[in-house]
Structures are given as C-alpha cells and as structure tokens.
Design an enzyme around this catalytic site. Structure first.
Site, short mmCIF file in Angstrom:
data_model
loop_
_atom_site.label_atom_id
_atom_site.label_comp_id
_atom_site.label_asym_id
_atom_site.label_seq_id
_atom_site.Cartn_x
_atom_site.Cartn_y
_atom_site.Cartn_z
N ASP A 1 0.98 -1.09 -0.11
CA ASP A 1 -0.11 -0.05 0.09
C ASP A 1 0.75 1.00 -0.06
O ASP A 1 1.63 1.48 0.90
CB ASP A 1 -0.84 -0.01 1.33
N ASN B 1 -0.67 4.51 -0.39
CA ASN B 1 -1.06 5.74 -0.20
C ASN B 1 -2.02 5.66 1.15
O ASN B 1 -2.89 6.61 1.48
CB ASN B 1 -2.25 5.84 -1.25
N ASP C 1 -3.93 3.72 2.65
CA ASP C 1 -5.53 3.60 2.97
C ASP C 1 -5.74 2.06 3.23
O ASP C 1 -6.80 1.60 3.65
CB ASP C 1 -6.61 3.84 1.79
N ASP D 1 -2.01 -1.36 -3.67
CA ASP D 1 -2.25 -0.62 -5.12
C ASP D 1 -1.10 -0.77 -5.96
O ASP D 1 -0.07 -1.61 -5.81
CB ASP D 1 -2.40 0.70 -4.58
N ASP E 1 -6.53 -11.36 -14.04
CA ASP E 1 -7.57 -12.52 -13.77
C ASP E 1 -8.79 -12.31 -15.12
O ASP E 1 -9.13 -10.97 -15.07
CB ASP E 1 -8.09 -12.23 -12.52
N ASP F 1 -10.88 -17.67 -14.53
CA ASP F 1 -11.46 -17.90 -13.61
C ASP F 1 -12.57 -18.85 -13.60
O ASP F 1 -13.58 -18.75 -14.48
CB ASP F 1 -11.86 -16.56 -12.62
N ASP G 1 -6.87 -18.86 -2.61
CA ASP G 1 -7.99 -19.64 -2.22
C ASP G 1 -7.64 -20.63 -1.26
O ASP G 1 -8.44 -21.58 -0.86
CB ASP G 1 -8.60 -20.24 -3.56
C1 GLC Z 1 -12.23 -18.68 -8.33
C2 GLC Z 1 -11.49 -17.62 -7.54
C3 GLC Z 1 -12.18 -17.29 -6.18
C4 GLC Z 1 -13.56 -16.84 -6.54
C5 GLC Z 1 -14.30 -17.59 -7.53
C6 GLC Z 1 -15.59 -16.99 -7.81
O1 GLC Z 1 -12.33 -19.84 -7.57
O2 GLC Z 1 -10.09 -18.05 -7.30
O3 GLC Z 1 -11.28 -16.41 -5.42
O4 GLC Z 1 -14.07 -16.55 -5.21
O5 GLC Z 1 -13.49 -17.91 -8.41
O6 GLC Z 1 -15.12 -15.77 -8.84
#
Ligand code: GLC
Length: 554
Positions: free
Chosen positions: A21, A23, A25, A29, A98, A199, A329
């Site tokens: 971070d 800034n 907050d 970032d 992502d 994802d 995750d």
């Molecule tokens: C994927 C991501 C996870 C997210 C899920 C829903 O499994 O890695 O973090 O909660 O998708 O988008």
C-alpha cells in the site's frame, strides 16, 4: 512440440489488495506493485498474475466485477496500469490479469438493466427463471452455501449465481454475451497484456434444461458440481474464445479448471488447446468433503506425492500444468502440506523445491518465496472471507462449539494467504502506513523480505537458486521439456523423480523430520541444489537428513 514464449517462464501471483500500500488506505495498490518490480526481477520471476483489480464492490474480493474496462480506484488508475505494463515490459516481464467471466457483479450495468426489465435484452445476459409455487427453479447449492437462486425484487423471478448472490452468472449461451466478453479480452490484450488467468471457467456451461438433482445434505440442496458433471459442450465456447482472442495475440492463458473430463485434456492444454496451461489442483482438493471443511481429511506426505505424480502421469507430455503449493483460495502451502509444527527452513525449502521442479510452469504465490505461514485468528470477527464465514456457520450447524469451529476453519481459511505481504520488521510489516484491511500475521518480525534478502540461507535465496537453475543454459531444456519419471515410489515419505532430457536430473526430498537412507539408483555426477551444507552417499545408497532436498545430476 512447438516452442512457445511462455514455456520457460516462472510465474508469480500477486494478490494486489495485500501486496503493498503506497497511499495509506490499508489496501495494496498498483503503485505498490510498480515499486516492487525490481524486487520481483531480482527473484527471477517473469510472468506476474494479478488477482482482479477491476471496479468491484468487493463482495468476493474483486471476483465480482462491476466494470471490466476500468481499474478500481482503491488500486489506482488506468494510467497506473499502463505504467505497470510498460515498466514490466522494460524488464522483460509480462502482466497477466484475472479473467472473471462466469459471472459479473450485481452492480454491473448489465445486471441492473436485467433487473429493471427481466424479459428484455439484458435479462437474457443472465439465467433468470420464474419461481413455481414459491419454489426456486432448481435445488442447487452455491459454492459459498445456500441456494444458487436469489430473488429479483418486485418480481416472481430469480437469477442464478454459482457463487455469492452478488455474483450473477452470465449466460454464455447468448451470443451477445460472448461478443462482449471477447471484445473486452481483446481490448486488454491490445494494451499489451501478456495474457489471462481464467477464473472458474468450467462453470460457464450449464446442463440444460435446468433441473433438480438428488439432495446431498439435510438442507435439501445438492452441490452445483452435480450439474456441472452433466454439462457437455464447454469446449465450443472455449475454442471460440481461443480463436477470437488468445490465438491472434499469442497470449499466455492458464485455466482454473476443475472437473474437466479426463479425455478432454488434450483439447484443454494440448498443442492447440483452449489454454496454454491449467493449474494442478490434485493436491489442494485432496481430502475435501461434501459436508464441509470440518469433515476434511488431512493430507499426508505420501498423499501429496501420489497426488502430484497422478497429475504428472495424466498430463505426461501432452501439455504443461501450472504447479502451485498455494494461492489466494488456499491456506499457506507450508502450513498445509508439512505436518503441524514442522515449518522449519529446510522443510519449507524441500516442499518448494519438490513442487518447483515438477514438469510444468511454476507459479509462486506472493510470500511463498519467504515461507509465509498460516495466520492466527483470535476470533471469527477477524475473518473477512465469505467462504470461511459460510464454513464457520456450517461447522456450528454440525454441532461443533464456536472455539472448535474457529479452529477448524482457521486451518483452511482463504484469509491465511490474504494477510499482507511481509516486507520488513517495522510496524504493519512495511505493508502500509495506515491500518491494514486484514490483520498482519503476527510472525512478521521473524519472517520478512528485508531479513531474507540479506541471508544466504533464507527461503528467499533458495527460491532464487531454483529459478536460476530453471534458466541455466545447461539445464533449461531438461527442466522445461524433459519428461518426469517417478522413482523410489514405494519408499515411505520419500518423494523422488527423474527429469530426463538432454541431461538427467534426480530430484529427491525426504518428506519427514527423521533421517532416512534409501537406495541410490545411480551415482550422482554433480549436486546442483541442496538445502543443507552437506550430503552423504556412496554408489548404492544415499543418507538423507530430515527434510533434505536435492537436485542431482545423475
Ligand atoms: C475462483 C477464485 C475465487 C473466487 C471464485 C469466484 O475460484 O479463485 O477466489 O471466489 O472463483 O469468482
């Protein structure tokens, strides 16, 4: 096999909210990431995957996107993003974003329009169905608990969400949705992005018509996975996306692919696969239970070895797996795969080394390179993650006390990997001048980047060596394209394999705290990596210390 630009790379996952971070907050970032590019270059990584930084209400930490074309102000601006891509390029590094397109946010304008007129154009961007006698259209349970259906206020209709109710699923059967997705992907790739981590992609194809399945818990619902196992034809969407977006840009893509059918491997990651690579989740899903985390089975070193080898055997030389010990995750790999109380420097290095030398693309998750561990939650109020909060509830409902429930979910919580990156021993570990959005792991005075960069025996230095070995002209070809052959498989708590190419390497780890001696298949010519100062062997046997890890030329 045609060589691709990404085959020899090492990737690194950044969880932007917790990286650095600048800034005050309390939230990491893009400027923080830019300021650490030299650090990452020094470590040796080439591809940086950023978890989502798009505009989002953060119901699921940015995996709920409200605007695919803009950066969330908490992370910075589009200029910052362009600067990051540019500065990475100057250092011969690639930025990967992502791609979250199974669902968007309920605050995305598409969804707002769909709610305003469910029978109109945007209604068909989602799965919207009428309730019958007050009952939801199907009995599927979402990944985060409860029904996948939620009401559209003021109507008798509901919309489908595989994840949180703030993450409505997009209807990929609708060509207009697919066109929107492709337009967005190409827009980003044209900006100079290296590619995407994709994802929850298997979820885009639903088994139609939507129907109930046999309930698997007392709540009368059944896991959404049941439906997915019956859904056929995801490949049509994926090949279209490859041909329209990834291929023309020669992009690197890595799929978060669960539950694909074994015979589909080549279509997914073969020479002309939908993706460049997919993650190996064999180890992470091991021991999981439909009932919830409280019923999960702990993984042993033997299980770990078998999971890795099963994945490697399955893929062979068809394509490249992306190998991980952790991500945003999962709990921290060293806390999860090493037996409790065994997080020594040697053990951390051994686990990292065994994973890194597998065939495929190594992915390092932020903090893994310094051996970050699971954190401690003193109360459930310190947990932010929605999946953990849901599992806590499930555990209480199964009859556990609040203390027991906290203990259980602490072991698996996604927040373990989301605590701030540990830069140094100063207040809040140098992550922020403000109040961190998630509490810093209390062990940051002992485990941090600043100390490890000055210590030749640190976990950081060990990862650096592994990466250097992967890039070394003499070993490169073998480590990248060589085959993997398990060896000494029946020796308990020994994980060993050959990598065979122009050279032959033996990778061996003693996955326990006690020493042990095992047969040496061939006399080593050279020791390339050793997590101890010495090693003892003769022509037929090798004596390994507890957690000893070696890469030998043989
Ligand atoms: C994927 C991501 C996870 C997210 C899920 C829903 O499994 O890695 O973090 O909660 O998708 O988008």
């Amino acid at each position: 096999m045609t060589k691709k630009w990404w085959h020899d790379k090492t990737a690194y996952q950044i969880y932007p909210k917790s990286f650095l971070d600048t800034n005050g907050d309390g939230i990491g970032d893009l400027k923080g990431i830019i300021s650490k590019l030299d650090y990452l270059k020094d470590l040796g990584v080439d591809i940086l995957w950023l978890s989502p930084i798009y505009v989002s209400p953060f119901a699921d930490q940015g995996y709920d996107i409200a605007d695919y074309y803009n950066i969330d102000p908490r992370f910075g601006t589009m200029e910052d993003m362009e600067e990051l891509i540019e500065k990475a390029k100057e250092r011969e590094m690639y930025i990967v974003m992502d791609l979250v397109v199974n669902h968007c946010s309920d605050e995305h304008e598409w969804f707002k329009k769909a709610c305003a007129d469910p029978d109109g154009e945007y209604g068909n961007y989602f799965y919207i169905r009428e309730k019958k006698d007050g009952k939801s259209p199907t009995n599927w349970r979402s990944y985060f608990g409860n029904s996948v259906w939620s009401d559209i206020p003021g109507t008798n209709k509901q919309y489908l969400h595989s994840f949180h109710k703030k993450q409505p699923d997009l209807n990929w059967e609708n060509e207009a949705v697919r066109e929107e997705v492709y337009k967005n992907i190409n827009w980003w790739l044209d900006k100079g992005l290296g590619g995407f981590r994709i994802d929850a992609i298997i979820n885009i194809k639903k088994a139609l018509p939507l129907q109930d399945y046999e309930p698997d818990r007392a709540d009368g619902l059944c896991s959404i996975q049941e439906m997915l196992s019956r859904a056929n034809g995801v490949g049509e969407f994926l090949s279209e996306m490859r041909d329209r977006c990834f291929k023309p840009h020669d992009a690197f893509t890595v799929g978060e692919v669960f539950d694909e059918k074994p015979e589909e491997l080549d279509s997914f990651i073969g020479e002309n696969g939908y993706f460049s690579s997919k993650f190996d989740f064999n180890e992470t899903i091991f021991g999981g239970s439909e009932k919830g985390w409280y019923d999960a089975k702990a993984i042993t070193p033997e299980d770990y070895k078998h999971c890795c080898f099963a994945a490697q055997r399955h893929v062979g030389t068809t394509g490249f797996l992306s190998n991980i010990i952790e991500n945003h995750d999962e709990p921290r790999g060293v806390s999860h795969y090493l037996p409790e109380g065994e997080c020594s420097l040697e053990a951390k290095k051994m686990l990292g080394g065994l994973n890194f030398m597998l065939r495929g693309i190594p992915f390092i998750y932020q903090g893994q390179e310094i051996g970050m561990e699971n954190t401690v939650f003193s109360s459930i109020d310190e947990v932010d993650d929605i999946a953990t909060l849901d599992q806590y509830q499930t555990t209480l409902e199964a009859g556990y006390s609040p203390e027991e429930a906290l203990n259980i979910v602490s072991r698996y919580s996604r927040d373990n990997a989301r605590t701030p990156m540990q830069w140094d021993a100063s207040a809040n570990t140098g992550f922020t001048n403000g109040t961190p959005w998630l509490k810093v792991n209390p062990n940051y005075r002992d485990i941090n980047v600043a100390d490890q960069m000055n210590d030749e025996h640190s976990v950081f230095m060990f990862y650096k060596k592994l990466i250097q070995l992967r890039k070394h002209p003499r070993w490169k070809e073998t480590i990248i394209y060589g085959t993997l052959e398990p060896v000494l498989e029946d020796e308990k708590n020994i994980m060993a394999y050959y990598r065979k190419g122009p050279e032959t390497l033996l990778i061996i780890g003693n996955f326990q705290k006690d020493e042990q001696e095992v047969p040496l298949p061939r006399m080593p010519k050279e020791i390339l990596i050793n997590n101890y100062q010495e090693v003892s062997y003769d022509e037929t046997r090798i004596h390994l210390k507890g957690w000893q890890f070696l890469v030998l030329e043989i």
